[in-house]
Design a protein around this motif. Structure first.
Motif, PDB file in Angstrom:
ATOM      1  N   ARG A  30       0.839  -1.191   0.000  1.00 41.82           N
ATOM      2  CA  ARG A  30       0.000   0.000   0.000  1.00 41.82           C
ATOM      3  C   ARG A  30       0.883   1.253   0.000  1.00 41.82           C
ATOM      4  N   VAL A  31       0.493   2.239  -0.798  1.00 40.82           N
ATOM      5  CA  VAL A  31       1.226   3.508  -0.838  1.00 40.82           C
ATOM      6  C   VAL A  31       0.963   4.252   0.463  1.00 40.82           C
ATOM      7  N   VAL A  32       2.030   4.528   1.204  1.00 44.01           N
ATOM      8  CA  VAL A  32       1.918   5.249   2.466  1.00 44.01           C
ATOM      9  C   VAL A  32       2.459   6.671   2.328  1.00 44.01           C
ATOM     10  N   GLY A  33       3.538   6.821   1.575  1.00 40.16           N
ATOM     11  CA  GLY A  33       4.132   8.142   1.396  1.00 40.16           C
ATOM     12  C   GLY A  33       4.364   8.461  -0.066  1.00 40.16           C
ATOM     13  N   VAL A  34       4.055   9.692  -0.451  1.00 37.99           N
ATOM     14  CA  VAL A  34       4.268  10.169  -1.825  1.00 37.99           C
ATOM     15  C   VAL A  34       5.421  11.174  -1.803  1.00 37.99           C
ATOM     16  N   PRO A  35       5.938  11.557  -2.972  1.00 39.48           N
ATOM     17  CA  PRO A  35       7.103  12.453  -3.003  1.00 39.48           C
ATOM     18  C   PRO A  35       6.943  13.690  -2.120  1.00 39.48           C
ATOM     19  N   GLY A  36       7.960  13.932  -1.303  1.00 37.93           N
ATOM     20  CA  GLY A  36       7.964  15.098  -0.421  1.00 37.93           C
ATOM     21  C   GLY A  36       7.422  14.844   0.969  1.00 37.93           C
ATOM     22  N   PHE A  60       6.824   5.494  -0.741  1.00 34.68           N
ATOM     23  CA  PHE A  60       7.089   4.676   0.448  1.00 34.68           C
ATOM     24  C   PHE A  60       5.931   3.706   0.606  1.00 34.68           C
ATOM     25  N   MET A  61       6.244   2.406   0.646  1.00 35.64           N
ATOM     26  CA  MET A  61       5.232   1.359   0.641  1.00 35.64           C
ATOM     27  C   MET A  61       5.261   0.573   1.952  1.00 35.64           C
ATOM     28  N   MET A  62       4.069   0.160   2.423  1.00 41.79           N
ATOM     29  CA  MET A  62       3.982  -0.700   3.604  1.00 41.79           C
ATOM     30  C   MET A  62       2.892  -1.734   3.391  1.00 41.79           C
ATOM     31  N   GLY A  63       3.081  -2.917   3.991  1.00 40.69           N
ATOM     32  CA  GLY A  63       2.057  -3.945   3.954  1.00 40.69           C
ATOM     33  C   GLY A  63       1.001  -3.686   5.010  1.00 40.69           C
ATOM     34  N   ASP A  64      -0.218  -4.131   4.759  1.00 40.69           N
ATOM     35  CA  ASP A  64      -1.291  -3.960   5.743  1.00 40.69           C
ATOM     36  C   ASP A  64      -1.080  -4.859   6.955  1.00 40.69           C
ATOM     37  N   ASN A  65      -0.391  -5.978   6.759  1.00 39.60           N
ATOM     38  CA  ASN A  65      -0.007  -6.845   7.863  1.00 39.60           C
ATOM     39  C   ASN A  65       1.336  -6.319   8.383  1.00 39.60           C
ATOM     40  N   ARG A  66       1.267  -5.220   9.108  1.00 37.65           N
ATOM     41  CA  ARG A  66       2.433  -4.375   9.385  1.00 37.65           C
ATOM     42  C   ARG A  66       3.623  -5.119   9.986  1.00 37.65           C
TER      43      ARG A  66
END
Length: 267
Positions: free
Chosen positions: A125-131, A222-228
């Protein structure tokens, strides 16, 4: 060798055979003699392979979920569809964008080439975008100084591939105005510091036992899984550059073990 490259080679092979027969071999073939089997097969398969290639390259591509890093949103064995044109049209194989349409947004479930091995596709999942300035502390996310609200939503239990029972806590997280489910395991650390790689632009992040802090560079995500606590993601291997994006996941079209999941949209 990627599947797209295999399709291109098959298109070239069948296309060349079809053209040779049309402009050279057919004229030399005696009247009443059937065309060779390899010409017949090439002429039959050429349009089919071409259509499959165009669909996969520019419209929709299938993808199978291989791990539990996106539970509870996606389960192991889910067959999903990925929208290839949501984020722009790209040249197959080299993945260079030629038409810009939309940019990934926080909360999108996105398929991309794994930065540590681009021959492998990953989904997170997209958590952070540029900046964006990200802080992950106490199993909570701060984006540009704003806490992304989490609401407890009961417990969640599942069995891993090695028949290991896993007990976690389920939360609803609001990420940039989009609500989705995540899993947190209170017995697991925030991040396994020994597993953090020396990835490109590593200087954009800082790590401690208490928090992970990153500033997302231009043209990266910046990407993260939902199963953190069971996900190897951007915390470990860094940022996803724009030229590694494959597309946006939008539908579960099959799961042979859980037929009730067929037709579910991905949020």
């Amino acid at each position: 060798m990627t599947f797209a490259l295999i399709l291109i080679l098959l298109i070239l092979l069948t296309g060349v055979i079809w053209l040779m027969d049309r402009f050279l071999l057919r004229a030399k073939r005696p009247a009443g003699v059937n065309e060779p089997w390899w010409v017949e097969y090439a002429k039959s398969f050429f349009p089919v392979i071409l259509i499959v290639f165009l669909l996969r390259s520019f419209l929709v591509e299938p993808f199978k979920i291989p791990s539990g890093s996106m539970i509870p949103t996606l389960h192991v064995g889910d067959f999903i569809l990925v929208n290839r044109f949501t984020y722009g049209l790209r040249i197959p194989i080299i993945n260079k964008k030629i038409v810009d349409i939309n940019q990934p947004q926080r909360g999108d479930v996105m398929v991309f080439q794994y930065p540590e091995d681009p021959s492998v596709d990953y989904i997170k999942r997209v958590v952070g975008v540029p900046g964006d300035q990200l802080v992950y502390r106490d199993k909570k996310l701060w984006i540009n100084g704003e806490l992304q609200v989490q609401q407890r939503d009961g417990d969640y239990n599942y069995v891993e591939s090695e028949l290991r029972f896993v007990h976690t806590e389920r939360y609803k997280e609001n990420l940039g105005g989009k609500t989705h489910a995540i899993l947190l395991n209170p017995d697991m650390p925030l991040v396994h510091l020994g597993n953090v790689a020396e990835f490109p632009l590593h200087e954009q992040c800082s790590y401690s036992d208490m928090e992970v802090r990153c500033t997302v560079p231009p043209g990266h995500y910046f990407m993260m899984g939902d199963n953190r606590d069971n996900s190897r993601d951007s915390r470990y291997w860094g940022f996803v550059p724009d030229d590694m994006i494959v597309g946006k996941a939008f539908l579960i079209w099959m799961n042979f073990n859980e037929l009730g999941r067929v037709g579910l949209s991905i949020k």
